[in-house]
Enzyme design. Sequence first.
Site, PDB file in Angstrom:
ATOM      1  N   HIS A   1      26.287  -5.525   4.220  1.00 34.41           N
ATOM      2  CA  HIS A   1      25.394  -4.395   3.905  1.00 34.41           C
ATOM      3  C   HIS A   1      23.936  -4.673   4.292  1.00 34.41           C
ATOM      4  CE1 HIS A   1      25.303  -6.395  -0.349  1.00 34.41           C
ATOM      5  NE2 HIS A   1      24.361  -6.897   0.415  1.00 34.41           N
TER       6      HIS A   1
ATOM      7  N   HIS B   1      19.247  -6.080  -4.895  1.00 35.97           N
ATOM      8  CA  HIS B   1      18.372  -7.115  -4.318  1.00 35.97           C
ATOM      9  C   HIS B   1      16.933  -6.939  -4.788  1.00 35.97           C
ATOM     10  CE1 HIS B   1      21.701  -6.310  -1.521  1.00 35.97           C
ATOM     11  NE2 HIS B   1      21.578  -7.525  -1.054  1.00 35.97           N
TER      12      HIS B   1
ATOM     13  N   HIS C   1      25.661 -16.399   4.967  1.00 37.29           N
ATOM     14  CA  HIS C   1      24.270 -16.299   5.419  1.00 37.29           C
ATOM     15  C   HIS C   1      23.323 -16.953   4.431  1.00 37.29           C
ATOM     16  CE1 HIS C   1      24.500 -12.744   2.806  1.00 37.29           C
ATOM     17  NE2 HIS C   1      23.244 -12.436   2.983  1.00 37.29           N
TER      18      HIS C   1
ATOM     19  N   GLU D   1      27.302 -13.488  -2.087  1.00 31.60           N
ATOM     20  CA  GLU D   1      27.728 -12.080  -2.175  1.00 31.60           C
ATOM     21  C   GLU D   1      29.239 -11.924  -2.034  1.00 31.60           C
ATOM     22  OE1 GLU D   1      23.654  -9.931  -0.528  1.00 31.60           O
ATOM     23  OE2 GLU D   1      25.283 -10.283   0.863  1.00 31.60           O
TER      24      GLU D   1
END
Lengths: 282, 119
Positions: free
Chosen positions: A12, A59, A195, A242
């Site tokens: 996303h 976030h 990531h 995530e």
Amino acid sequence: MAKIIGGITTSHIPAIGNAIANESFEDPYWKSFFDGYPPIREWLAKNKPDVVINIYNDHGLGFFLDKMPTFAIGAALEYQSEDEGWGIPALGAFPGAPELSWHIIEGMVADEFDITSCQELAVDHGFVVPMQLFWPGAPNNPDMPLAIPISANTVQHPLPTLNRAYNFGKSLRKAILSYPEDIKVVVLGTGGLSHQLDGERAGFINKEFDRMCMEKIVTDPEALTRISRRELVEKAGAQGTEFLMWMMMRGALGAKVKPLHQNYHIPISNTAAGTMLLECTA
Amino acid sequence: METAHFDHHSPIPGTTLFDGRQAMKGYALNKMCYSFNAKAARDEYLADPEAYFDKFKLNETQKQACRNKNVLEMIAAGGNIYYLAKFAGIYKLGVQDVGAQQTGVTTEEFKQKLLRAGD
């Protein structure tokens, strides 16, 4: 009674939202990423879910460190996106399904999953980008289902364990299946894959680990519940945590799923992007 | 309990886990960065950064890290990357610019490194 028809995962990353706004679908950097989505849109067009449960991680828009819920469920009539500090255009409101939200909240708390209910919740790219990928033009797409956001904390350690995330999904499944209306529900698990944005290890990507996760989440999700949180940070990167959202989704799909489609692409921005469509077989 | 094996500060090279200790240390800095979700706050900051630092009670280390626009210094001062991204956004720096700065390469070199990760 309500039925869960399947689950979909996607990354996303905010850059995807910009690429959609710029219509960069045929751009060489973006093409093999966007090519992963038409088969999912076709499946959605054919199956037409009434409700989408969008499991994502906020976030720093809907929640701050003053009060940080580990698991939060939206119970609003609608959900508004904002510019998140980058001046990106805010989309229209996403209509909610508050009666189902409260049914889920009642069911899960009775099941001893103590969650935070939200009658107002600004939704960020973690929620919005997947909607744009699956229902182009969202929220202004005629097939756009009613939406319920569920956010898990990946901002501040201690994060929930992968086992807890998977069990959350199982409890969510029980609550949905006990809803008396004849509706079809699809569950999204958004974020990931590997990531890391912060520190000297920024730019870390782990293809081998991601591939293993994409295989096991279909065939043996229980095995993934044994990965510790430290190991997850080490192998998936600080923001690769995530993957928790994928496990929450997987728990909601029941024991057996049929993988209909998948795509894996490195990189989008700093991230390895993974997309999967899993149909419920039970 | 897994906690016994979960050393909050066990080193993963190049990685600072944002845990309770960091959250306490960086609260003022992160709160300021969180405010940048609102355009009015960004405008107020840009009009007078020093006054804005004081409004949120940043300590001198945090102020200097912000003046330097140095992400590693901001993380060391308790900053969380999700909030710092909003600070970076004010200066039109994306996550790849931020990644390049932290790893001491140009943004183009950083992008090339990511492309190679797919090989």
